[in-house]
Design a protein around this motif. Structure first.
Motif, PDB file in Angstrom:
ATOM      1  N   VAL A  43       0.844  -1.196   0.000  1.00 39.14           N
ATOM      2  CA  VAL A  43       0.000   0.000   0.000  1.00 39.14           C
ATOM      3  C   VAL A  43       0.878   1.244   0.000  1.00 39.14           C
ATOM      4  O   VAL A  43       2.032   1.197   0.429  1.00 39.14           O
ATOM      5  CB  VAL A  43      -0.938   0.039   1.230  1.00 39.14           C
ATOM      6  CG1 VAL A  43      -1.908  -1.125   1.215  1.00 39.14           C
ATOM      7  CG2 VAL A  43      -0.155   0.059   2.533  1.00 39.14           C
ATOM      8  N   PRO A  44       0.327   2.370  -0.471  1.00 32.34           N
ATOM      9  CA  PRO A  44       1.058   3.626  -0.314  1.00 32.34           C
ATOM     10  C   PRO A  44       1.327   3.858   1.180  1.00 32.34           C
ATOM     11  O   PRO A  44       0.498   3.526   2.029  1.00 32.34           O
ATOM     12  CB  PRO A  44       0.097   4.671  -0.872  1.00 32.34           C
ATOM     13  CG  PRO A  44      -0.774   3.906  -1.819  1.00 32.34           C
ATOM     14  CD  PRO A  44      -0.926   2.551  -1.195  1.00 32.34           C
ATOM     15  N   ALA A  45       2.471   4.414   1.489  1.00 27.82           N
ATOM     16  CA  ALA A  45       2.880   4.606   2.884  1.00 27.82           C
ATOM     17  C   ALA A  45       2.162   5.807   3.500  1.00 27.82           C
ATOM     18  O   ALA A  45       2.778   6.782   3.902  1.00 27.82           O
ATOM     19  CB  ALA A  45       4.389   4.767   2.979  1.00 27.82           C
ATOM     20  N   GLU A  46       0.854   5.702   3.573  1.00 30.67           N
ATOM     21  CA  GLU A  46       0.021   6.740   4.189  1.00 30.67           C
ATOM     22  C   GLU A  46      -0.691   6.113   5.377  1.00 30.67           C
ATOM     23  O   GLU A  46      -1.330   5.067   5.246  1.00 30.67           O
ATOM     24  CB  GLU A  46      -1.008   7.266   3.188  1.00 30.67           C
ATOM     25  CG  GLU A  46      -0.391   7.936   1.986  1.00 30.67           C
ATOM     26  CD  GLU A  46      -1.430   8.337   0.955  1.00 30.67           C
ATOM     27  OE1 GLU A  46      -2.617   8.510   1.321  1.00 30.67           O
ATOM     28  OE2 GLU A  46      -1.060   8.463  -0.218  1.00 30.67           O
ATOM     29  N   GLN A  47      -0.584   6.760   6.515  1.00 29.65           N
ATOM     30  CA  GLN A  47      -1.143   6.197   7.741  1.00 29.65           C
ATOM     31  C   GLN A  47      -2.638   5.910   7.635  1.00 29.65           C
ATOM     32  O   GLN A  47      -3.118   4.921   8.169  1.00 29.65           O
ATOM     33  CB  GLN A  47      -0.851   7.111   8.934  1.00 29.65           C
ATOM     34  CG  GLN A  47       0.591   7.071   9.378  1.00 29.65           C
ATOM     35  CD  GLN A  47       1.035   5.656   9.720  1.00 29.65           C
ATOM     36  OE1 GLN A  47       0.345   4.890  10.381  1.00 29.65           O
ATOM     37  NE2 GLN A  47       2.219   5.291   9.237  1.00 29.65           N
ATOM     38  N   ILE A  64       0.461  -8.920  12.620  1.00 31.27           N
ATOM     39  CA  ILE A  64       0.742  -8.008  11.511  1.00 31.27           C
ATOM     40  C   ILE A  64       2.206  -7.587  11.538  1.00 31.27           C
ATOM     41  O   ILE A  64       2.726  -7.200  12.576  1.00 31.27           O
ATOM     42  CB  ILE A  64      -0.162  -6.755  11.589  1.00 31.27           C
ATOM     43  CG1 ILE A  64      -1.637  -7.160  11.521  1.00 31.27           C
ATOM     44  CG2 ILE A  64       0.184  -5.768  10.476  1.00 31.27           C
ATOM     45  CD1 ILE A  64      -2.605  -6.006  11.722  1.00 31.27           C
ATOM     46  N   SER A  65       2.838  -7.666  10.371  1.00 31.79           N
ATOM     47  CA  SER A  65       4.188  -7.129  10.242  1.00 31.79           C
ATOM     48  C   SER A  65       4.217  -6.201   9.033  1.00 31.79           C
ATOM     49  O   SER A  65       3.502  -6.413   8.058  1.00 31.79           O
ATOM     50  CB  SER A  65       5.220  -8.253  10.097  1.00 31.79           C
ATOM     51  OG  SER A  65       4.992  -8.991   8.924  1.00 31.79           O
ATOM     52  N   THR A  66       5.031  -5.162   9.132  1.00 34.09           N
ATOM     53  CA  THR A  66       5.126  -4.183   8.048  1.00 34.09           C
ATOM     54  C   THR A  66       6.588  -3.942   7.701  1.00 34.09           C
ATOM     55  O   THR A  66       7.481  -4.149   8.523  1.00 34.09           O
ATOM     56  CB  THR A  66       4.476  -2.834   8.434  1.00 34.09           C
ATOM     57  OG1 THR A  66       5.168  -2.297   9.557  1.00 34.09           O
ATOM     58  CG2 THR A  66       3.013  -3.001   8.766  1.00 34.09           C
ATOM     59  N   ARG A  67       6.776  -3.489   6.482  1.00 32.86           N
ATOM     60  CA  ARG A  67       8.122  -3.145   6.031  1.00 32.86           C
ATOM     61  C   ARG A  67       7.993  -2.022   5.008  1.00 32.86           C
ATOM     62  O   ARG A  67       7.245  -2.142   4.038  1.00 32.86           O
ATOM     63  CB  ARG A  67       8.786  -4.356   5.408  1.00 32.86           C
ATOM     64  CG  ARG A  67      10.192  -4.103   4.963  1.00 32.86           C
ATOM     65  CD  ARG A  67      10.813  -5.376   4.474  1.00 32.86           C
ATOM     66  NE  ARG A  67      12.123  -5.056   3.901  1.00 32.86           N
ATOM     67  CZ  ARG A  67      12.770  -5.835   3.095  1.00 32.86           C
ATOM     68  NH1 ARG A  67      12.262  -7.003   2.753  1.00 32.86           N
ATOM     69  NH2 ARG A  67      13.927  -5.478   2.614  1.00 32.86           N
ATOM     70  N   ASP A  68       8.720  -0.948   5.228  1.00 31.97           N
ATOM     71  CA  ASP A  68       8.691   0.174   4.305  1.00 31.97           C
ATOM     72  C   ASP A  68       9.615  -0.083   3.122  1.00 31.97           C
ATOM     73  O   ASP A  68      10.652  -0.732   3.247  1.00 31.97           O
ATOM     74  CB  ASP A  68       9.123   1.464   5.008  1.00 31.97           C
ATOM     75  CG  ASP A  68       8.119   1.910   6.057  1.00 31.97           C
ATOM     76  OD1 ASP A  68       6.923   1.622   5.882  1.00 31.97           O
ATOM     77  OD2 ASP A  68       8.535   2.536   7.044  1.00 31.97           O
ATOM     78  N   SER A  69       9.222   0.451   1.968  1.00 33.64           N
ATOM     79  CA  SER A  69      10.059   0.318   0.781  1.00 33.64           C
ATOM     80  C   SER A  69      11.322   1.161   0.936  1.00 33.64           C
ATOM     81  O   SER A  69      11.408   2.031   1.809  1.00 33.64           O
ATOM     82  CB  SER A  69       9.292   0.740  -0.471  1.00 33.64           C
ATOM     83  OG  SER A  69       9.000   2.121  -0.426  1.00 33.64           O
ATOM     84  N   TYR A  74       6.073   3.224  -0.235  1.00 33.01           N
ATOM     85  CA  TYR A  74       5.148   2.105  -0.050  1.00 33.01           C
ATOM     86  C   TYR A  74       5.471   1.343   1.218  1.00 33.01           C
ATOM     87  O   TYR A  74       6.594   1.364   1.714  1.00 33.01           O
ATOM     88  CB  TYR A  74       5.220   1.149  -1.249  1.00 33.01           C
ATOM     89  CG  TYR A  74       4.822   1.810  -2.534  1.00 33.01           C
ATOM     90  CD1 TYR A  74       3.489   1.953  -2.878  1.00 33.01           C
ATOM     91  CD2 TYR A  74       5.780   2.322  -3.400  1.00 33.01           C
ATOM     92  CE1 TYR A  74       3.118   2.583  -4.052  1.00 33.01           C
ATOM     93  CE2 TYR A  74       5.427   2.951  -4.577  1.00 33.01           C
ATOM     94  CZ  TYR A  74       4.087   3.077  -4.899  1.00 33.01           C
ATOM     95  OH  TYR A  74       3.724   3.710  -6.054  1.00 33.01           O
ATOM     96  N   THR A  75       4.464   0.632   1.703  1.00 29.03           N
ATOM     97  CA  THR A  75       4.627  -0.249   2.850  1.00 29.03           C
ATOM     98  C   THR A  75       4.083  -1.616   2.479  1.00 29.03           C
ATOM     99  O   THR A  75       2.973  -1.718   1.941  1.00 29.03           O
ATOM    100  CB  THR A  75       3.856   0.299   4.072  1.00 29.03           C
ATOM    101  OG1 THR A  75       4.361   1.594   4.400  1.00 29.03           O
ATOM    102  CG2 THR A  75       4.001  -0.613   5.268  1.00 29.03           C
ATOM    103  N   MET A 104      -2.738  -6.444  -3.914  1.00 33.66           N
ATOM    104  CA  MET A 104      -2.930  -7.666  -3.140  1.00 33.66           C
ATOM    105  C   MET A 104      -2.102  -8.768  -3.773  1.00 33.66           C
ATOM    106  O   MET A 104      -2.206  -9.017  -4.966  1.00 33.66           O
ATOM    107  CB  MET A 104      -4.407  -8.036  -3.114  1.00 33.66           C
ATOM    108  CG  MET A 104      -5.250  -6.940  -2.481  1.00 33.66           C
ATOM    109  SD  MET A 104      -7.003  -7.338  -2.332  1.00 33.66           S
ATOM    110  CE  MET A 104      -7.526  -7.200  -4.037  1.00 33.66           C
ATOM    111  N   LEU A 105      -1.274  -9.406  -2.979  1.00 33.40           N
ATOM    112  CA  LEU A 105      -0.401 -10.469  -3.488  1.00 33.40           C
ATOM    113  C   LEU A 105      -0.948 -11.828  -3.135  1.00 33.40           C
ATOM    114  O   LEU A 105      -1.670 -12.011  -2.230  1.00 33.40           O
ATOM    115  CB  LEU A 105       1.011 -10.300  -2.922  1.00 33.40           C
ATOM    116  CG  LEU A 105       1.637  -8.919  -3.143  1.00 33.40           C
ATOM    117  CD1 LEU A 105       2.950  -8.830  -2.402  1.00 33.40           C
ATOM    118  CD2 LEU A 105       1.826  -8.669  -4.607  1.00 33.40           C
TER     119      LEU A 105
END
Length: 105
Positions: A43-47, A64-69, A74-75, A104-105
């Motif tokens: 997703v776009p890295a917008e809160q 939930i885990s996240t990783r920024d580009s 993007y996140t 969506m992957l």
């Protein structure tokens, strides 16, 4: 002209419905339920967008885990939740599909 738009929208909805029906059939063939299911999104890295995605899964006790580009635009988000059946998976995907900019992957 409005009738043409309605026809296009109906066709698009039918295509989407057919996709999810085939996806559900494939899930039932390849997965055992109930089980944990892993959803992956970019997703776009917008809160506000990230929060909207989180809210879809909030009642499911998600992991939930996240990783920024690299450039921070993007996140990627990985969400692991328990599901009862293929219908649960399809419902989550359909809810997420309406978020602008989601992959969506």
């Amino acid at each position: 002209m409005n009738e043409n738009i309605k026809v296009l929208e109906n066709d698009r909805n039918q295509h989407t419905d057919n996709f999810y029906l085939r996806f559900k059939e494939r899930l039932e063939q390849t997965h055992s339920f109930p089980s944990d299911y892993i959803f992956k999104y970019i997703v776009p890295a917008e809160q506000s967008i990230i929060a909207r995605l989180h809210s879809i899964f909030s009642s499911a006790n998600p992991s939930i885990s996240t990783r920024d580009s690299k450039n921070g635009k993007y996140t990627s988000i990985t969400i692991k939740v328990p599901v009862n059946d293929a219908d649960d998976v399809v419902i989550y995907y359909r809810q997420a599909a309406v978020i602008d900019g989601i992959v969506m992957l």
